[in-house]
Design a protein around this motif. Sequence first.
Motif, mmCIF file in Angstrom:
data_model
loop_
_atom_site.group_PDB
_atom_site.id
_atom_site.type_symbol
_atom_site.label_atom_id
_atom_site.label_comp_id
_atom_site.label_asym_id
_atom_site.label_seq_id
_atom_site.Cartn_x
_atom_site.Cartn_y
_atom_site.Cartn_z
ATOM 1 N N GLY A 1 12.331 0.981 -4.638
ATOM 2 C CA GLY A 1 11.593 2.492 -4.688
ATOM 3 C C GLY A 1 11.424 3.774 -5.638
ATOM 4 N N GLY A 2 10.541 4.148 -5.566
ATOM 5 C CA GLY A 2 10.491 4.684 -7.726
ATOM 6 C C GLY A 2 11.713 6.012 -7.322
ATOM 7 N N GLY A 3 11.690 6.664 -6.680
ATOM 8 C CA GLY A 3 12.607 7.236 -6.172
ATOM 9 C C GLY A 3 14.053 6.864 -6.341
ATOM 10 N N GLY B 1 10.033 12.365 -0.533
ATOM 11 C CA GLY B 1 10.452 11.789 -1.593
ATOM 12 C C GLY B 1 10.186 12.424 -3.129
ATOM 13 N N GLY B 2 9.277 11.486 -3.730
ATOM 14 C CA GLY B 2 9.045 12.099 -4.749
ATOM 15 C C GLY B 2 7.626 12.928 -5.143
ATOM 16 N N ASP B 3 7.042 13.271 -4.729
ATOM 17 C CA ASP B 3 6.474 14.055 -4.393
ATOM 18 C C ASP B 3 6.769 15.461 -3.744
ATOM 19 O OD1 ASP B 3 4.280 12.530 -5.034
ATOM 20 O OD2 ASP B 3 3.631 12.616 -2.847
ATOM 21 N N ILE C 1 12.709 5.200 -0.915
ATOM 22 C CA ILE C 1 12.324 6.663 -1.570
ATOM 23 C C ILE C 1 10.941 6.420 -2.462
ATOM 24 C CG2 ILE C 1 13.234 8.511 -2.827
ATOM 25 C CD1 ILE C 1 15.926 8.297 -2.733
ATOM 26 N N GLY C 2 9.911 6.875 -1.234
ATOM 27 C CA GLY C 2 8.652 6.462 -2.153
ATOM 28 C C GLY C 2 8.335 7.614 -2.723
ATOM 29 N N GLY C 3 6.782 7.747 -3.008
ATOM 30 C CA GLY C 3 5.877 9.252 -3.216
ATOM 31 C C GLY C 3 6.020 10.245 -2.222
ATOM 32 N N GLY C 4 5.686 9.481 -0.805
ATOM 33 C CA GLY C 4 5.489 10.422 0.524
ATOM 34 C C GLY C 4 6.154 10.410 1.116
ATOM 35 N N LEU D 1 0.806 -1.374 0.243
ATOM 36 C CA LEU D 1 0.288 -0.037 -0.223
ATOM 37 C C LEU D 1 1.027 1.258 -0.474
ATOM 38 C CD1 LEU D 1 -3.228 0.569 0.287
ATOM 39 C CD2 LEU D 1 -2.646 0.554 2.874
ATOM 40 N N GLY D 2 1.458 1.912 -1.231
ATOM 41 C CA GLY D 2 2.500 2.611 -0.873
ATOM 42 C C GLY D 2 1.261 3.294 -1.314
ATOM 43 N N THR D 3 2.394 5.256 -1.340
ATOM 44 C CA THR D 3 1.767 6.477 -1.245
ATOM 45 C C THR D 3 1.291 7.283 -2.326
ATOM 46 O OG1 THR D 3 3.977 7.461 -1.657
ATOM 47 C CG2 THR D 3 3.099 7.052 0.793
ATOM 48 N N ALA D 4 2.657 6.558 -3.728
ATOM 49 C CA ALA D 4 1.490 6.509 -4.707
ATOM 50 C C ALA D 4 2.004 5.145 -5.903
ATOM 51 C CB ALA D 4 2.941 7.071 -5.657
ATOM 52 N N ASN D 5 1.566 4.597 -5.597
ATOM 53 C CA ASN D 5 1.292 3.041 -6.149
ATOM 54 C C ASN D 5 0.760 2.004 -5.266
ATOM 55 O OD1 ASN D 5 1.689 4.237 -8.810
ATOM 56 N ND2 ASN D 5 3.704 3.741 -8.079
ATOM 57 N N THR D 6 -0.238 0.481 -5.555
ATOM 58 C CA THR D 6 -0.428 0.099 -4.573
ATOM 59 C C THR D 6 -0.089 -1.273 -5.791
ATOM 60 O OG1 THR D 6 -1.975 0.760 -3.479
ATOM 61 C CG2 THR D 6 -2.067 -1.688 -3.522
ATOM 62 N N ALA E 1 5.540 17.635 -14.243
ATOM 63 C CA ALA E 1 6.467 18.217 -13.254
ATOM 64 C C ALA E 1 6.782 16.404 -13.252
ATOM 65 C CB ALA E 1 5.871 18.315 -12.021
ATOM 66 N N GLU E 2 5.864 15.142 -13.355
ATOM 67 C CA GLU E 2 6.754 14.673 -12.786
ATOM 68 C C GLU E 2 6.748 13.956 -14.074
ATOM 69 O OE1 GLU E 2 3.223 11.483 -11.836
ATOM 70 O OE2 GLU E 2 5.042 9.811 -10.785
ATOM 71 N N ARG E 3 6.298 13.754 -15.036
ATOM 72 C CA ARG E 3 7.093 13.828 -16.677
ATOM 73 C C ARG E 3 8.600 14.029 -16.549
ATOM 74 N NH1 ARG E 3 6.174 15.719 -21.385
ATOM 75 N NH2 ARG E 3 4.621 17.295 -20.612
ATOM 76 N N ILE E 4 8.546 15.372 -16.060
ATOM 77 C CA ILE E 4 10.123 16.237 -16.674
ATOM 78 C C ILE E 4 10.761 14.930 -15.402
ATOM 79 C CG2 ILE E 4 11.441 18.103 -15.925
ATOM 80 C CD1 ILE E 4 8.819 20.100 -16.143
ATOM 81 N N LYS E 5 10.573 14.708 -14.477
ATOM 82 C CA LYS E 5 11.420 14.157 -13.495
ATOM 83 C C LYS E 5 11.978 12.648 -14.024
ATOM 84 C CE LYS E 5 9.404 11.924 -10.230
ATOM 85 N NZ LYS E 5 8.743 12.389 -8.794
ATOM 86 N N VAL E 6 10.832 12.116 -14.120
ATOM 87 C CA VAL E 6 11.134 10.618 -14.928
ATOM 88 C C VAL E 6 11.810 10.476 -16.281
ATOM 89 C CG1 VAL E 6 9.861 8.274 -15.827
ATOM 90 C CG2 VAL E 6 9.198 9.541 -13.591
HETATM 91 N N1 LIG Z 1 12.820 7.199 -13.523
HETATM 92 C C1 LIG Z 1 12.327 8.100 -12.396
HETATM 93 N N2 LIG Z 1 13.090 8.822 -11.824
HETATM 94 C C2 LIG Z 1 12.195 9.552 -10.935
HETATM 95 N N3 LIG Z 1 10.980 9.743 -10.357
HETATM 96 C C3 LIG Z 1 10.767 8.492 -10.726
HETATM 97 C C4 LIG Z 1 11.058 7.146 -11.616
HETATM 98 N N4 LIG Z 1 10.294 6.093 -11.809
HETATM 99 C C5 LIG Z 1 9.081 6.056 -10.399
HETATM 100 N N5 LIG Z 1 9.705 7.841 -10.292
HETATM 101 C C6 LIG Z 1 9.218 8.756 -8.257
HETATM 102 O O1 LIG Z 1 8.588 7.344 -7.937
HETATM 103 C C7 LIG Z 1 7.797 7.262 -6.625
HETATM 104 C C8 LIG Z 1 6.793 5.952 -6.679
HETATM 105 O O2 LIG Z 1 7.552 5.437 -5.788
HETATM 106 P P1 LIG Z 1 6.833 4.225 -5.261
HETATM 107 O O3 LIG Z 1 7.968 3.521 -4.524
HETATM 108 O O4 LIG Z 1 6.079 3.453 -6.341
HETATM 109 O O5 LIG Z 1 5.998 4.991 -4.059
HETATM 110 P P2 LIG Z 1 4.704 4.535 -2.858
HETATM 111 O O6 LIG Z 1 6.048 3.289 -2.311
HETATM 112 O O7 LIG Z 1 5.266 5.756 -2.161
HETATM 113 O O8 LIG Z 1 4.088 4.431 -3.800
HETATM 114 C C9 LIG Z 1 7.037 8.918 -7.460
HETATM 115 O O9 LIG Z 1 6.502 9.589 -6.981
HETATM 116 C C10 LIG Z 1 7.291 8.650 -8.731
HETATM 117 O O10 LIG Z 1 6.999 10.196 -9.701
#
Ligand SMILES: Nc1ncnc2c1ncn2[C@@H]1O[C@H](COP(=O)(O)OP(=O)(O)O)[C@@H](O)[C@H]1O
Length: 344
Positions: free
Chosen positions: A294-296, A187-189, A163-166, A17-22, A212-217
């Motif tokens: 984590g996504g970050g 985190g990512g947010d 490193i998650g979303g929150g 149960l993630g802050t960004a993805n489940t 902004a997320e698209r720029i970061k990724v």
């Molecule tokens: N290639 C990437 N570069 C930087 N951040 C990324 C990338 N891919 C995903 N993310 C970021 O990772 C975060 C989600 O990670 P995740 O581990 O799923 O989070 P959570 O566990 O909190 O749900 C989001 O903020 C997303 O934008």
Amino acid sequence: MFNRFFSFLSQDMAIDLGTANTLVYVRGEGIVLNEPSVVAMEYVDGRKSVKAVGNDAKMMMGKTPDSIQAIRPLRDGVIADIDVAEEMIKYFIQKVQKRKFLSSPEIVICVPSGSTSVERRAIRDAANNAGASSVFLIDEPMAAAIGAGMPVTEPIGSMVVDIGGGTTEVAVLSLRGLAYTTSVRTGGDKMDEAIVSYVRRNHNLLIGETTAERIKVTIGTAKPPKDGVGVTIDIKGRDLMNGVPKEITINQAQVAEALSEPVSQIVEGVRQALENTAPELAADIVDQGIVMTGGGALLGQLDEVIRDATGLPVTVADDPLTCVAMGTGRALEDPIYRGVLTTQ
Ligand SMILES: Nc1ncnc2c1ncn2[C@@H]1O[C@H](COP(=O)(O)OP(=O)(O)O)[C@@H](O)[C@H]1O
Ligand SMILES: [Mg+2]
């Protein structure tokens, strides 16, 4: 005997149960669902109802009419809206369950470490209401470490940075336990927000969080490129001077500048954890290094920045976005990890 028979019939699952993805992992099958932790709620005549969940709801973010609100119930690593969180958990469990007719499953849920006992209870209740026969919880850094293949059952210290979303969870683990853990509200947010405010400040352009997320990724980096400005990306937003839509180009050097604050907060969390680690465990970490999940962890050069700041070996786990779900799934399937599950 009967228990074993029914556990074979039921569809036991592990939920990240993630802050960004489940993510949902089913015993014997692996990850079967991976969707954004977003719920779109519709308000009609003062009554609210769920309009969409997951992928469908995320597509509505930033684009909803007044009567619909796209909510991320776990946004800052704590459960911001428990009712909506419950709806979301039930929806995902039922979505997975619909595939077969089965008896009540056993469910292991990975919860954000910052969640309170009241929130944990609410999550358990939601899973029970969705038909679970028993519900166990697992700490997020533990699940991340198991998923990354770290030696958590052995008397060897290791450090995981998820490193998650929150939030960013930094933990030192040894012998199935968390020897030290700290949670940084970055985190990512925060990275997305930092990009939004950078673009507004320096280009007078208002962009949404999805942009902004698209720029970061796409071009995000924790460190300015050595040679000049790096690659560029074209982005659209609303000009703050005259209110009309406009397109600009930004480069990696600018994104690195925008991200410098969230990046240094993450580095600070790692440094703090190292300072608070017992000497014998710290010695193990020198050998084992730090593992990022984590996504970050996918942010360009973030591993390098942490390596430079600590002088330790730093690696990014394979497939960092699924580590927690894989670890939670393994904890469900492999009795060796039973000791890391809790009921509250
Ligand atoms: N290639 C990437 N570069 C930087 N951040 C990324 C990338 N891919 C995903 N993310 C970021 O990772 C975060 C989600 O990670 P995740 O581990 O799923 O989070 P959570 O566990 O909190 O749900 C989001 O903020 C997303 O934008
Ligand atoms: Mg996570």
